[in-house]
Write a protein that holds these residues in place. Structure first.
Motif, PDB file in Angstrom:
ATOM      1  N   ILE A 121      26.939  41.345  15.959  1.00  0.00           N
ATOM      2  CA  ILE A 121      26.786  39.963  16.453  1.00  0.00           C
ATOM      3  C   ILE A 121      25.307  39.618  16.570  1.00  0.00           C
ATOM      4  CG2 ILE A 121      27.066  38.474  18.495  1.00  0.00           C
ATOM      5  CD1 ILE A 121      29.841  39.754  18.873  1.00  0.00           C
ATOM      6  N   GLY A 122      24.519  40.549  17.117  1.00  0.00           N
ATOM      7  CA  GLY A 122      23.081  40.315  17.237  1.00  0.00           C
ATOM      8  C   GLY A 122      22.432  40.067  15.888  1.00  0.00           C
ATOM      9  N   ARG A 125      23.595  36.544  14.555  1.00  0.00           N
ATOM     10  CA  ARG A 125      22.982  35.423  15.294  1.00  0.00           C
ATOM     11  C   ARG A 125      21.492  35.301  14.979  1.00  0.00           C
ATOM     12  NH1 ARG A 125      25.482  32.135  19.006  1.00  0.00           N
ATOM     13  NH2 ARG A 125      23.657  32.291  20.301  1.00  0.00           N
ATOM     14  N   ASN A 126      20.801  36.437  14.887  1.00  0.00           N
ATOM     15  CA  ASN A 126      19.356  36.392  14.617  1.00  0.00           C
ATOM     16  C   ASN A 126      19.033  35.964  13.193  1.00  0.00           C
ATOM     17  OD1 ASN A 126      18.746  37.201  17.213  1.00  0.00           O
ATOM     18  ND2 ASN A 126      18.672  39.376  16.691  1.00  0.00           N
ATOM     19  N   ASN A 129      21.633  32.345  12.633  1.00  0.00           N
ATOM     20  CA  ASN A 129      21.655  31.330  13.686  1.00  0.00           C
ATOM     21  C   ASN A 129      22.961  30.531  13.693  1.00  0.00           C
ATOM     22  OD1 ASN A 129      20.586  29.971  15.893  1.00  0.00           O
ATOM     23  ND2 ASN A 129      19.766  28.338  14.602  1.00  0.00           N
ATOM     24  N   ASP A 131      27.132  30.334  15.363  1.00  0.00           N
ATOM     25  CA  ASP A 131      27.955  30.715  16.508  1.00  0.00           C
ATOM     26  C   ASP A 131      28.893  31.856  16.129  1.00  0.00           C
ATOM     27  OD1 ASP A 131      26.990  28.738  18.344  1.00  0.00           O
ATOM     28  OD2 ASP A 131      28.135  27.234  17.221  1.00  0.00           O
ATOM     29  N   SER A 148      31.036  40.816  23.946  1.00  0.00           N
ATOM     30  CA  SER A 148      30.196  39.656  24.244  1.00  0.00           C
ATOM     31  C   SER A 148      29.095  40.020  25.239  1.00  0.00           C
ATOM     32  CB  SER A 148      31.070  38.524  24.793  1.00  0.00           C
ATOM     33  OG  SER A 148      30.304  37.366  24.998  1.00  0.00           O
ATOM     34  N   ALA A 151      26.508  42.281  23.533  1.00  0.00           N
ATOM     35  CA  ALA A 151      25.713  41.521  22.555  1.00  0.00           C
ATOM     36  C   ALA A 151      24.751  40.559  23.231  1.00  0.00           C
ATOM     37  CB  ALA A 151      26.640  40.753  21.619  1.00  0.00           C
ATOM     38  N   ASP A 152      24.946  40.367  24.535  1.00  0.00           N
ATOM     39  CA  ASP A 152      24.118  39.437  25.303  1.00  0.00           C
ATOM     40  C   ASP A 152      24.104  38.055  24.647  1.00  0.00           C
ATOM     41  OD1 ASP A 152      22.570  38.706  27.453  1.00  0.00           O
ATOM     42  OD2 ASP A 152      20.675  39.215  26.455  1.00  0.00           O
ATOM     43  N   CYS A 153      25.293  37.616  24.241  1.00  0.00           N
ATOM     44  CA  CYS A 153      25.403  36.283  23.661  1.00  0.00           C
ATOM     45  C   CYS A 153      26.741  35.695  24.084  1.00  0.00           C
ATOM     46  CB  CYS A 153      25.286  36.336  22.143  1.00  0.00           C
ATOM     47  SG  CYS A 153      26.834  36.329  21.269  1.00  0.00           S
ATOM     48  N   LYS A 154      26.757  34.403  24.179  1.00  0.00           N
ATOM     49  CA  LYS A 154      27.975  33.722  24.611  1.00  0.00           C
ATOM     50  C   LYS A 154      28.839  33.436  23.390  1.00  0.00           C
ATOM     51  CE  LYS A 154      29.290  29.828  27.530  1.00  0.00           C
ATOM     52  NZ  LYS A 154      30.349  30.407  28.272  1.00  0.00           N
ATOM     53  N   ALA A 155      29.752  34.344  23.121  1.00  0.00           N
ATOM     54  CA  ALA A 155      30.695  34.139  22.017  1.00  0.00           C
ATOM     55  C   ALA A 155      31.926  33.436  22.577  1.00  0.00           C
ATOM     56  CB  ALA A 155      31.079  35.473  21.406  1.00  0.00           C
TER      57      ALA A 155
END
Length: 199
Positions: A121-122, A125-126, A129, A131, A148, A151-155
């Motif tokens: 996921i990281g 996203r990186n 960019n 969702d 989630s 991954a420190d991301c809001k999925a």
């Protein structure tokens, strides 16, 4: 008049299934001659298990019934209103372009560790960019929340929250599908959605 019991196609080499077909009196029993189970078949086909694509391997069994390949691949159809409903739902969640990650699998051996999903996921996203939407069954909800968090991301987590038709719409609307070796990967292929299979 042909009844449904006239022919059976054995995609699996299971002795039990072939034996049941034999006992039920099905006149034409088609399958691959493997594992010493060909004697239960009326139409034995030499195995091609390791020499052709799995789709072709299974489709070859239908040729004895006169079925021809149209060369168009898999088909799966959705109604426009189904896609519109899912699009509206995603808009309300502020999801635009997204990667759909299906974390579920029938067997533990087919599952990918949570930390791998989180790392993936990281990367997505990186680099792109976009969702991330996580899907699976209701049993996958806790794992999705762990992924989630790692991954420190809001999925957007939709594990166990969609019907089959809603899930198919979700696959169709995704920019890319990522999943393990399960039926949803084949759904993505049938919808011509770019897909990555985790094996």
């Amino acid at each position: 008049q042909m009844c449904i019991r006239d022919s059976s196609i054995h995609l699996h080499r299971s002795f039990t299934r072939r034996f049941c077909a034999y006992l039920s009196g099905i006149e034409k029993r088609i399958g691959y001659d493997e594992k010493y189970r060909g004697f239960l078949l009326t139409d034995k086909i030499a195995s091609q298990r390791d020499s052709v694509h799995r789709a072709e391997y299974y489709f070859n069994l239908t040729k004895n019934l006169g079925v021809e390949d149209d060369g168009l691949g898999l088909d799966l159809f959705l109604k426009q209103e189904e896609l519109d409903r899912m699009s509206s739902f995603l808009e309300r969640q502020n999801i635009k372009k997204f990667c759909l990650m299906h974390i579920g699998a029938n067997w533990q051996a087919k599952k990918w560790p949570s930390r791998y999903w989180a790392e993936f996921i990281g990367l997505v996203r990186n680099k792109y960019n976009i969702d991330v939407v996580i899907s699976g069954t209701g049993d996958d909800k806790k794992e999705a929340e762990t992924i989630s968090r790692l991954a420190d991301c809001k999925a957007l987590i939709l594990t166990g929250r969609t019907t089959l038709r809603e899930f198919i719409s979700l696959v169709k609307l995704s920019s890319v599908f990522v999943g393990t070796d399960t039926a949803p990967l084949h759904i993505a292929a049938a919808l011509s959605t770019p897909a990555v299979g985790i094996y």
